[in-house]
Each structure stands twice: as structure tokens, then as C-alpha cells.
Write a protein that holds these residues in place. Structure first.
Motif, short mmCIF file in Angstrom:
data_model
loop_
_atom_site.label_atom_id
_atom_site.label_comp_id
_atom_site.label_asym_id
_atom_site.label_seq_id
_atom_site.Cartn_x
_atom_site.Cartn_y
_atom_site.Cartn_z
N LYS A 265 -12.84 4.04 5.10
CA LYS A 265 -11.83 3.04 4.80
C LYS A 265 -11.05 3.42 3.54
CE LYS A 265 -13.92 -0.89 7.16
NZ LYS A 265 -14.37 -2.30 7.04
N VAL A 266 -9.74 3.40 3.70
CA VAL A 266 -8.82 3.74 2.62
C VAL A 266 -7.90 2.55 2.39
CG1 VAL A 266 -7.06 5.35 1.79
CG2 VAL A 266 -8.91 6.17 3.28
N PHE A 267 -7.68 2.20 1.14
CA PHE A 267 -6.82 1.08 0.80
C PHE A 267 -5.37 1.50 0.99
CE2 PHE A 267 -4.73 -1.81 -2.39
CZ PHE A 267 -5.01 -2.99 -1.71
N GLN A 268 -4.88 1.35 2.23
CA GLN A 268 -3.54 1.80 2.59
C GLN A 268 -3.12 1.10 3.87
OE1 GLN A 268 -3.95 6.01 3.50
NE2 GLN A 268 -4.81 5.61 5.48
N LYS A 269 -1.84 1.23 4.17
CA LYS A 269 -1.30 0.79 5.45
C LYS A 269 -0.29 1.83 5.90
CE LYS A 269 1.11 -2.88 7.90
NZ LYS A 269 0.14 -2.90 9.01
N PRO A 270 -0.34 2.28 7.15
CA PRO A 270 -1.39 2.01 8.14
C PRO A 270 -2.57 2.94 7.91
CG PRO A 270 0.25 3.46 9.09
CD PRO A 270 0.72 3.15 7.69
N GLY A 271 -3.63 2.74 8.71
CA GLY A 271 -4.75 3.69 8.70
C GLY A 271 -5.89 3.32 7.79
N PHE A 332 3.03 -5.85 2.39
CA PHE A 332 1.86 -5.65 3.23
C PHE A 332 0.54 -5.84 2.49
CE2 PHE A 332 5.05 -2.98 5.55
CZ PHE A 332 5.07 -3.72 6.71
N GLY A 333 0.57 -5.91 1.16
CA GLY A 333 -0.65 -6.10 0.40
C GLY A 333 -1.45 -4.83 0.17
N ARG A 334 -0.88 -3.68 0.59
CA ARG A 334 -1.54 -2.38 0.38
C ARG A 334 -0.47 -1.32 0.16
NH1 ARG A 334 -4.59 -1.88 5.87
NH2 ARG A 334 -3.63 -3.88 6.34
N PRO A 335 -0.78 -0.24 -0.57
CA PRO A 335 0.14 0.89 -0.62
C PRO A 335 0.43 1.36 0.81
CG PRO A 335 -1.65 1.19 -2.17
CD PRO A 335 -2.03 0.02 -1.32
N ALA A 368 7.73 7.34 4.07
CA ALA A 368 8.13 6.92 2.73
C ALA A 368 6.96 6.15 2.10
CB ALA A 368 9.36 6.04 2.79
N PHE A 369 6.58 6.56 0.90
CA PHE A 369 5.46 5.90 0.24
C PHE A 369 5.98 4.81 -0.70
CE2 PHE A 369 2.49 5.31 -3.27
CZ PHE A 369 1.34 4.98 -2.57
N VAL A 370 5.55 3.56 -0.43
CA VAL A 370 5.94 2.43 -1.27
C VAL A 370 4.66 1.73 -1.69
CG1 VAL A 370 7.30 0.32 -1.45
CG2 VAL A 370 8.09 2.19 0.02
N ASP A 371 4.47 1.58 -2.98
CA ASP A 371 3.23 1.03 -3.51
C ASP A 371 3.12 -0.46 -3.21
OD1 ASP A 371 0.78 1.13 -4.75
OD2 ASP A 371 1.54 1.95 -6.63
N ASP A 372 1.90 -0.96 -3.32
CA ASP A 372 1.62 -2.37 -3.07
C ASP A 372 2.47 -3.26 -3.98
OD1 ASP A 372 0.46 -4.80 -2.40
OD2 ASP A 372 -1.28 -4.51 -3.71
N GLY A 373 3.26 -4.15 -3.35
CA GLY A 373 4.09 -5.09 -4.11
C GLY A 373 5.33 -4.48 -4.72
#
Length: 387
Positions: A265-271, A332-335, A368-373
Motif C-alpha cells: 500500500k502506497v499513499f497515492q492515487k491511483p494505485g 482526492f486526499g492523496r498525492p 501529472a503529479f499533483v500533491d495532496d490538497g
């Protein structure tokens, strides 16, 4: 659960043993050299003409024509002052050649050659050793062979190249609901697509799968399928069955087969439900079953390990920064790795960001990487991985 950075560091820090082999020149594209390469002779090996025209002795505007030299001619030709010969691109220039004049700036009649302008010493002559000298370093170990590399190696007469072997990859897809494309399906079933995405992504970056297997959501079948796959691969990629549902048996089956979990489990979306494990010198990725999640995890995590196992120095997709075309807020609540399109130097976050939605990914060309919040306004720079 780990962060994206922790997951990538875990992959990067794995100790590996590289294997090497000899590959024919025409099969070596995309492989990394396992030895340093030096030039066995000068390149070019002799002074030769850079174009079709006339080899000249002396600097004049009128010459006596005394013959012709074609590419590949081995005869020794020597010019006297005021003489010229017809010459073709790549042909060895005669002894005492001062310059080569391109044919478009000449006129010839009978045995007389007239030039439209005065020649310059050395013009249009490729000098011996002008590109490489004997013993000069050509490529260092770990250089990844691209088409120009193959051309250069071929010009050095090298028909076999010492390279690092690429890992043997097996693919498993899981799911009772999955049906192969082209076969009839019933209510509640869907066509299996993840293995085609993973196989295509492997080919995109110069890798191949050895086996591709589909197994049912059954513990014994999953355990047996993983055991069989591990018998013949360096890297096993599993799609589906890694979440926490009643029919998700992959994680337990990996444990039963002696695979040591490195992260889950990785703190990310998706996956988010991504698994990475190791058994001896074998590695296992269990990817989420949703198509966009599965492919995103391949690009971000699986590809760097495959390249590391292939002897590459630089691994993973290169990250670029592009200005965003529009405002965007990550709610989304996650990076998040978002499906995106780079058009005319700007990034657009596409609609259809759901984990199951592959159409937007198919139409895009980047993650594209967008951080949480994170809140972006038009023109802000966004980190993007080109896919």
C-alpha cells in the motif's frame, strides 16, 4: 502504508546481481553495454570525400581531368599539381589532394574542369581519425544502445556486443469475471485488458514477457499459479487480487510461496493497493486490478526496477515541468498521478480520473503529479512524466 518517496527508495535500494551476455548487433537495441568500448581503428580509416564532386591538387579554377574514383575503390591514385579526378561521396581521396569541390560549382568539358569559385584547402575532405582515433573511448559501460549507437558499433565492425541481460518477466492476471477478448461473455463478466496494457508497456520500453497467465479468484489456484510463474522469471507482475476483498488471495499466496513483503500500500492515487516483494533474486509486483491504476503503477514503479536489472544508470520516466493550462485543485486526499495531455508546451489535466477509466489515459501522453490538497492556478508549473 508507505509514501511514494519511500516506495521508490525501496526499489532503488535493492541489491541486485547483473547478468551479461553477447548479443548480435541487430538484436542489441535497448540493451546496456556491460563493458567499455574503444575504437579498434581510426574512423574514418582514410581521408575521404564528403560529397560528390572533384578532388583537386592545388588551388586553381581550371584543372586537367585525369580519371575517376568511386566509393569502395581500393586502387591508389596520386594527383599532380593542376590535376583533378571525378570523386564520389565516401571515396578515398587521392594522394596530394588539396580540396574537393562539389559538382554543383563546376563545369567539365572534355578533359578540362572549370570551377565557379576558388577552392579552399581541406574543404569537403573528411580527415582520417576525424571522428575517432584508434584506442579512443567510444562508449562507457552501461551506455544504453540506441539506433545511432548501433550504427557506430557497426561502423567499427563489431557484430557481437557484450551487454547486460534483461530480466525475464512473467504476467499473471486474476479475476473470475475476466474473459479473453474475442470469446463470448455472460452477464457480469468483462473482457480482460490489463495484461495487454502491461505487455504493451513492456514492449514500449524494450522488454518482453515470457509467460502470460490468467487465473481464477481461488486461493489454491492463485498459490499454484504464482509458484509456476516464479519457476521461470526474474520479475513477476500480477494484476488484481491484491486488495482486501473476500476474493483477493494474492498477498496470502505470495507469502505461502516464500515471497518477502517489502512494502504494501502506497499513499497515492491511483494505485494505493500496490505490493512489492522479493524472493531471493526474484521480484514481485502485485498491481491493482483497475486498469488505470495498474498501468500507472507500472510506469512509476515497475519500469525503474526493470531498467535497474538491465544495467541502466538512469531509470524511470524522466520528469519534466510544464505550465498548467487551467486552474486545478487536488481534492482526492492523496498525492495523485493524474492523466494528462501535453499540448503546445502546456499540460491539461484530463477528465475521467477514475481508477477504472483507461480512455482518458489512452488519449493523454503524460502523468501529472499533483500533491495532496495542492491548488494550482493557470501557468503554475506541474511535474509530469511523459508516457
Amino acid at each position: 502504508m508507505v509514501t511514494i518517496e519511500e516506495a521508490l527508495r525501496s526499489i532503488q535500494d535493492q541489491k541486485i546481481s547483473l547478468k551479461s551476455e553477447s548479443k548480435p548487433l541487430n538484436e542489441a537495441l535497448g540493451y546496456a553495454l556491460s563493458t567499455n568500448t574503444t575504437a579498434p581503428f581510426d574512423v574514418p580509416e582514410f581521408d575521404n570525400s564528403a560529397m560528390d564532386g572533384y578532388a583537386l591538387c592545388g588551388l586553381y579554377q581550371e584543372y586537367r581531368l585525369v580519371g575517376e574514383v568511386a566509393a569502395g575503390d581500393s586502387k591508389e591514385v596520386s594527383l599532380q599539381d593542376g590535376e583533378a579526378v571525378r570523386i564520389f561521396t565516401g571515396a578515398k581521396v587521392p594522394q596530394n589532394t588539396t580540396a574537393v569541390m562539389m559538382q554543383e560549382k563546376t563545369s567539365a568539358k572534355d578533359k578540362t574542369l572549370l570551377l565557379d569559385e576558388m577552392p579552399k584547402t581541406g574543404q569537403n575532405i573528411r580527415k582520417k581519425g576525424g571522428q575517432l582515433t584508434e584506442g579512443q573511448a567510444v562508449f562507457e559501460k552501461r551506455h544504453v544502445l540506441n539506433p545511432p549507437s548501433l550504427a557506430l558499433m557497426g561502423s567499427l565492425g563489431l557484430s557481437q556486443l557484450d551487454v547486460f541481460s534483461k530480466p525475464q518477466v512473467n504476467i499473471i492476471t486474476t479475476g473470475n469475471e475476466l474473459v479473453k477478448p474475442g470469446e463470448p461473455k455472460t452477464e457480469g463478466q468483462i473482457y480482460e485488458s490489463n495484461s495487454y496494457a502491461i505487455s504493451g508497456a513492456l514492449q514500449q520500453f524494450g522488454f518482453q514477457h515470457h509467460q502470460k497467465t490468467q487465473i481464477q479468484d481461488d486461493f489454491e489456484a492463485t498459490k499454484a499459479g504464482i509458484k509456476t510463474a516464479l519457476d521461470s522469471c526474474d520479475v513477476l507482475i500480477i494484476s488484481g487480487g491484491i486488495s482486501v476483498g473476500d476474493y483477493d488471495f494474492v498477498k496470502q499466496s505470495l507469502e505461502e510461496n516464500g515471497v518477502n513483503e517489502l512494502f504494501y500500500k502506497v499513499f497515492q492515487k491511483p494505485g494505493k493497493p500496490l505490493y512489492f516483494g522479493r524472493k531471493g533474486n526474484q521480484f514481485v509486483f502485485a498491481l491493482p486490478g483497475n486498469p488505470a491504476s495498474s498501468l500507472t503503477c507500472f510506469y512509476v514503479y515497475v519500469l525503474p526496477l526493470l531498467q535497474k536489472l538491465s544495467g541502466y544508470e538512469n531509470v524511470g520516466l524522466t520528469t519534466y515541468q510544464f505550465p498548467i493550462k487551467h486552474g486545478y485543485e487536488n481534492r482526492f486526499g492523496r498525492p495523485s498521478f493524474l492523466k494528462a495531455a501535453i499540448v503546445e508546451g502546456k499540460v491539461e489535466i484530463l477528465d475521467g480520473q477514475g481508477s477504472s477509466m483507461i480512455q482518458s489515459m489512452a488519449k493523454g501522453n503524460a502523468l501529472a503529479f499533483v500533491d495532496d490538497g495542492e491548488v494550482l492556478k493557470e501557468g503554475d508549473l506541474v511535474r509530469c512524466k511523459l508516457i
